[in-house]
Design a protein around this motif. Sequence first.
Motif, PDB file in Angstrom:
ATOM      1  N   ALA A 214      38.050  38.309  63.139  1.00 44.93           N
ATOM      2  CA  ALA A 214      38.108  38.821  61.818  1.00 44.93           C
ATOM      3  C   ALA A 214      39.711  38.985  61.754  1.00 44.93           C
ATOM      4  O   ALA A 214      40.233  38.709  60.508  1.00 44.93           O
ATOM      5  CB  ALA A 214      37.704  40.082  61.501  1.00 44.93           C
ATOM      6  N   GLU A 215      40.347  39.294  62.896  1.00 41.81           N
ATOM      7  CA  GLU A 215      41.839  39.674  62.916  1.00 41.81           C
ATOM      8  C   GLU A 215      42.687  38.527  62.482  1.00 41.81           C
ATOM      9  O   GLU A 215      43.983  38.755  62.296  1.00 41.81           O
ATOM     10  CB  GLU A 215      42.419  40.398  64.170  1.00 41.81           C
ATOM     11  N   GLU A 219      42.902  40.602  55.669  1.00 39.74           N
ATOM     12  CA  GLU A 219      41.598  41.102  54.823  1.00 39.74           C
ATOM     13  C   GLU A 219      42.046  41.485  53.495  1.00 39.74           C
ATOM     14  O   GLU A 219      41.293  41.088  52.614  1.00 39.74           O
ATOM     15  CB  GLU A 219      40.838  41.937  55.701  1.00 39.74           C
ATOM     16  N   CYS A 239      33.997  40.546  60.002  1.00 39.72           N
ATOM     17  CA  CYS A 239      34.792  41.257  58.788  1.00 39.72           C
ATOM     18  C   CYS A 239      34.743  42.682  59.094  1.00 39.72           C
ATOM     19  O   CYS A 239      33.717  43.314  59.651  1.00 39.72           O
ATOM     20  CB  CYS A 239      34.345  40.537  57.675  1.00 39.72           C
ATOM     21  N   SER A 240      35.419  43.366  58.174  1.00 35.54           N
ATOM     22  CA  SER A 240      35.358  44.822  58.151  1.00 35.54           C
ATOM     23  C   SER A 240      34.397  45.160  57.193  1.00 35.54           C
ATOM     24  O   SER A 240      33.826  44.458  56.331  1.00 35.54           O
ATOM     25  CB  SER A 240      36.682  45.319  57.830  1.00 35.54           C
ATOM     26  N   THR A 242      35.014  47.146  54.805  1.00 36.75           N
ATOM     27  CA  THR A 242      35.844  47.048  53.472  1.00 36.75           C
ATOM     28  C   THR A 242      35.417  45.647  52.922  1.00 36.75           C
ATOM     29  O   THR A 242      35.161  45.436  51.572  1.00 36.75           O
ATOM     30  CB  THR A 242      37.147  47.090  53.455  1.00 36.75           C
TER      31      THR A 242
END
Length: 291
Positions: A214-215, A219, A239-240, A242
């Motif tokens: 994800a990083e 995002e 993903c986060s 959020t």
Amino acid sequence: MRTLLIGEIHADAEKLLQEHTDLQKTTTEKFLQTATYPEVETIVLRTFTPLQEKELLKLPALRTVVSCSVGLDNIAVEALQRKKIELIHCPGSNANSVAEHTLYFLFSLLRKHAPFPELKGKTIGIVGLGHIGKLVARKLLGCGARVIAFDVIPIDPALLQELNVGMKGFSAVLREVDIVTVHVPLNKHTKELINAQAFQQMKKGVFFINTSRAEVVEESALIQHAKNGKFSGIALDMCSATVLKELQHHNRLITDHVAAQGEDSFREMCLQPIRLYLEKRQKNTLAPRPQ
């Protein structure tokens, strides 16, 4: 020679360890809570267990780290090199599963609403043409799409011809494609590689796929561009919370870090480094004991 297995690996790989090592098992949570493992010379772990400088202090006798994952962002690789601790892992062992997951993402996004967009005639951009990126390109052969790619490492021209892939600069790939799929490892050079500037270069209506960490994506920029109507579809394997919350009304497909969990790939991702470790152990070619 005590071997510490942290977390769960494929049963076939664990059986090998049980048969050939003095094996101790623990969980990531217990590992992080335990002060020291003075007799452990080898640890076996996956990407869910951090092994940074402070964790290495728990392991004064450590000689070997065996990673049953492909990504190494959970491991302080430079610290291992400095301490002359051997790292064993097998890049590419999960490539087929991740490549198939990428195609699952791709066709699922395209087939959301009729009349469906078709791959034929579309331009697909692969960011990162390593083990997984190459296999994605190979699986796209015959779909009638144009495939272009970016990578910082030169690729054999004969292989590019075989895969029918054209190499382009990073910005050129982002500008030209209808579909972007990201396949880069997470490191200091790729963190937030796909940032606000990268999203700005993509055409309106692009499909965006990320099966990397994800990083590698900024995002906040992804969310902002999604709300502004940049994407026809978004698919993410990580993903986060959020992103999950903010993109719930968009054409999005999100899985929970499972792209590499195909039954064959997961087995090989665990077995290959274990076999290599046991072979080196039998031949006595592992790194020497720390002094």
